[in-house]
Every structure is written in C-alpha cells, then in structure tokens.
Design a protein around this motif. Structure first.
Motif, mmCIF file in Angstrom:
data_model
loop_
_atom_site.group_PDB
_atom_site.id
_atom_site.type_symbol
_atom_site.label_atom_id
_atom_site.label_comp_id
_atom_site.label_asym_id
_atom_site.label_seq_id
_atom_site.Cartn_x
_atom_site.Cartn_y
_atom_site.Cartn_z
ATOM 1 N N ARG A 101 -48.587 42.527 -9.855
ATOM 2 C CA ARG A 101 -48.368 42.871 -11.436
ATOM 3 C C ARG A 101 -47.878 44.429 -11.645
ATOM 4 N NH1 ARG A 101 -53.418 40.199 -12.060
ATOM 5 N NH2 ARG A 101 -54.455 42.002 -12.181
ATOM 6 N N HIS A 102 -48.065 45.360 -10.815
ATOM 7 C CA HIS A 102 -47.507 46.543 -11.152
ATOM 8 C C HIS A 102 -46.731 47.246 -10.070
ATOM 9 C CE1 HIS A 102 -50.928 47.032 -13.923
ATOM 10 N NE2 HIS A 102 -51.803 46.607 -12.910
ATOM 11 N N ARG A 129 -52.924 42.209 -7.906
ATOM 12 C CA ARG A 129 -52.681 43.342 -9.032
ATOM 13 C C ARG A 129 -51.464 44.078 -8.533
ATOM 14 N NH1 ARG A 129 -58.499 43.239 -8.566
ATOM 15 N NH2 ARG A 129 -58.684 44.695 -7.187
ATOM 16 N N GLN A 130 -51.639 44.549 -7.125
ATOM 17 C CA GLN A 130 -50.463 45.153 -6.632
ATOM 18 C C GLN A 130 -49.072 44.301 -7.090
ATOM 19 O OE1 GLN A 130 -50.188 45.567 -2.179
ATOM 20 N NE2 GLN A 130 -47.701 45.596 -2.659
#
Length: 378
Positions: free
Chosen positions: A105-106, A102-103
């Motif tokens: 991805r953002h 997730r990190q």
C-alpha cells in the motif's frame, strides 16, 4: 529419484539468510506448494509449514522483516502464508501476511504507477520484481475479496510489460529506469540492454501464476495472448539439447552457457501455460527441457548426494558490493555459478510438479477400456 532429491533438500534446507524473511526461501516455498498441489503428498506440506513457522516470531511478526526497507523481493514468500491460511484455516497466517500488504500500500511507485524494485533502486522496474509482488497481490485480493486490488495488480503488470518489452527481439529487458539516470539505462528508452535468461524466467512465471488466478474475461485473454507470444519466441531460442542460455538470445557470445534456473523456470511456465489454455506444443517443449535439465545437470557429488548444477547465483543492475553492474551481455557471464542454489531447485520442483499434474490428468481422461488393456499387458 526426484522425490528423494527434493525431500532431502527440504529436510536439510538452511534458511538462505540465516532465518530472515527473504525471497530465496520463498522460491523453496513455491516449489513445495506446487509439489503438494500436484501430488497430494503431505510431506511437502509438512516441510512448508515447518519452515514457514520457523520464520514467524511468537508475537506473529516475520523474522528479520522491516517494512521500511521497501524491498519488493520480500513479498514473494508471503504467498506461502496465504497458502497455509487456505489449507489450515488458521487466521495467524493471514495476519502474518498483513505487513506485506501494508508494504504494497505504501511502496514507492514510478510515475506510471508500477512498484519501484527497491527503495535503494529508485524509479526502477525489474522483471524480477513483477514475480516477487504481483502474483501475491492477486492471491491476496482473492483472500480478502478485494477486486480493486486485483485490478490494480493487473494494470501494474500490463504497464510494466509495455515499459520493458523489446519489440525487435520479441523479448523483455531486465530493467527499466524511468529517470534515465542509471548508466545501464538507454537514455531514450530507459531500458537495460541485455536479455538475461532468469529475468525473463521470473517474468514467465509471473505470467502464468497471475493468469491462473484470473476469472475468464478480457484481462485473462489479453495476458494469455501476450504470454503465448513470449512462449513462441522462447521455443525458438532453446539450445539443441532443449535448455536456455544465461544470455538468452546470444548463442555465439563467448562464455555463454545453458543456465539451470532459467531452464527450470521456462519449463514450468511453458507446461503451466499449456494447462491454462495454450497449445500442447508448449507443454512438450517444457517437458523436453525438464528431461534435458535433469539428465545434464542433476549429478551426484563425491558423497553420493544429488545436486543441480550451473545455477547463476545472483545478477542485477547498478551498484552492489562495490561493483557497478552495467547490464551488458558480458556482465551476466561474470556472476558466480553455484550448485543447488534454491533459485534453481525451487523452479525445478515447480516444473516437475507440472509434469505430474499433466500425467495425472492424462490418466484421468484415459478410457477405462484402455486402462484395463494396458494393465493386462504388463
């Protein structure tokens, strides 16, 4: 000797930042994974699993990890989670890696679509960060069967190579600032000025670890070709005793010294590059470096414990602890040198593991008649 040294080091290892998830521990995990893969000895897997399990909370979260820091360094130890999932089949390890996914991805990107090094180092690409993030991203893409993720990682890597390459020297600069704001950045190119050994060591390891995970085809061929160019330049720059300097291309710089983490990283990358398809001459250079590093820098202290010496503790660019790191040749010689720092020991494990693999492959390919003749002559 090395087996005992590595075993004792892992047995007595104290988490680098008190147990908080960090790249330094990830360096040890990469070393243990390499030793397990090369030897099949479960002691290395047991050390790995024990240490990683100690950084996963009962609720499955990683100790001390905060996604909002957007620190690219924190991605590296995630490769151990993927390896543990692969080896055990336990879903909990893959689940623990998902916050890292997730990190990514953002995570903030430069305009050229490469990850910022950290949120507190905006608009900057550092060679360190390429190793921290992109091999994990490629390996995760395999775990999730996500070809688009792999393609994105490869494109980021290629772009970063173009932005940090110094064609005149045949090397790569430690950092690139697309904003041209940092004092260490050239106002025209955005690149830092020096060739720090370990920065190019991180890059070399990123090359071979990414290449290893690619299918045959254009991407793999291109990256092998680019790494071959770098590897050729590295073999021209080693010292007379087969090591590499802290400031890689400045042998006459007062105070410059053979640095152990960079030497171990290049030893690993050159040997692995040869295993992946490059000339056997690179493997020889890597093995020679390993032999030299062990003989020159692995010594017993007053208690009789082996320790690896001349490891640069840390180096970077820009503000840090009240100082401004200007990226000059001279700056890199001011940083502390520590024995047994994991940023040297982990790559030493990896370099030794590559030598083990080569020896096993050689024995496996040796004709039975030669093995019998050799045994009868003992």
């Amino acid at each position: 000797m090395l087996t005992t040294y590595f075993d004792e080091y892992a047995r007595d290892y104290e988490y680098y930042k008190g147990g908080a998830w960090c790249y330094e521990d990830g360096c040890l995990y990469r070393g243990l994974i390499s030793l397990h893969q090369s030897s099949g000895d479960d002691r290395w897997f047991d050390h790995l699993q024990r240490l990683v399990d100690g950084q996963i909370r009962p609720d499955g979260r990683l100790v001390g990890y905060q996604i909002e820091e957007f620190n690219i360094d924190n991605i590296l130890p995630g490769r151990a989670l993927l390896y543990l999932h692969e080896q055990t089949g336990e879903q909990s390890y893959l689940d623990a890696a998902m916050p890292l996914a997730r990190q990514l991805r953002h995570h903030p990107l430069t305009k050229s679509q490469v990850y910022w090094h950290k949120l507190r180092y905006p608009h900057q690409i550092w060679l360190d960060g390429l190793y921290m993030a992109l091999p994990f991203k490629v390996e995760l893409s395999k775990s999730l069967n996500d070809k688009a993720m792999e393609e994105e990682a490869i494109n980021q890597f290629k772009t970063a190579l173009e932005l940090t390459c110094d064609t005149q020297s045949g090397l790569y600069r430690h950092g690139y600032d697309e904003s041209r704001i940092q004092l260490w950045a050239d106002p025209d190119t955005g690149k830092s000025s020096a060739h720090w050994g370990r920065a190019i060591g991180w890059l070399s390891m990123a090359f071979v670890d990414i290449i290893e995970n690619l299918d045959e085809g254009e991407h793999k061929d291109e990256l092998l070709s680019r790494f071959e160019e770098l590897a050729s330049r590295l073999t021209e720059l080693h010292t007379k005793d087969d090591r590499w300097l802290q400031v890689l291309d400045k042998p006459d710089l007062p105070g410059n010294y053979p640095e152990s983490s960079a030497t171990a990283m290049f030893s690993y990358a050159l040997q692995k590059g040869a295993r992946l398809g490059l000339s056997a001459s690179f493997a020889r250079a890597g093995r020679d470096a390993l032999v030299s590093l062990i003989s020159k820098e692995l010594h017993r202290d007053e208690s009789g414990r082996l320790k690896l010496h001349h490891i640069c503790c840390v180096a970077g660019l820009g503000p840090f602890k009240g100082l401004y790191r200007d990226g000059s040749d001279e700056y890199y010689l001011t940083e502390a040198i520590n024995p047994d720092d994991i940023k040297g020991v982990g790559p030493l494990m990896m370099a030794h593991a590559e030598r083990q693999r080569a020896e096993k492959d050689q024995q496996a390919s040796q004709p039975a008649s030669e093995i019998v003749a050799s045994a009868s002559s003992i």
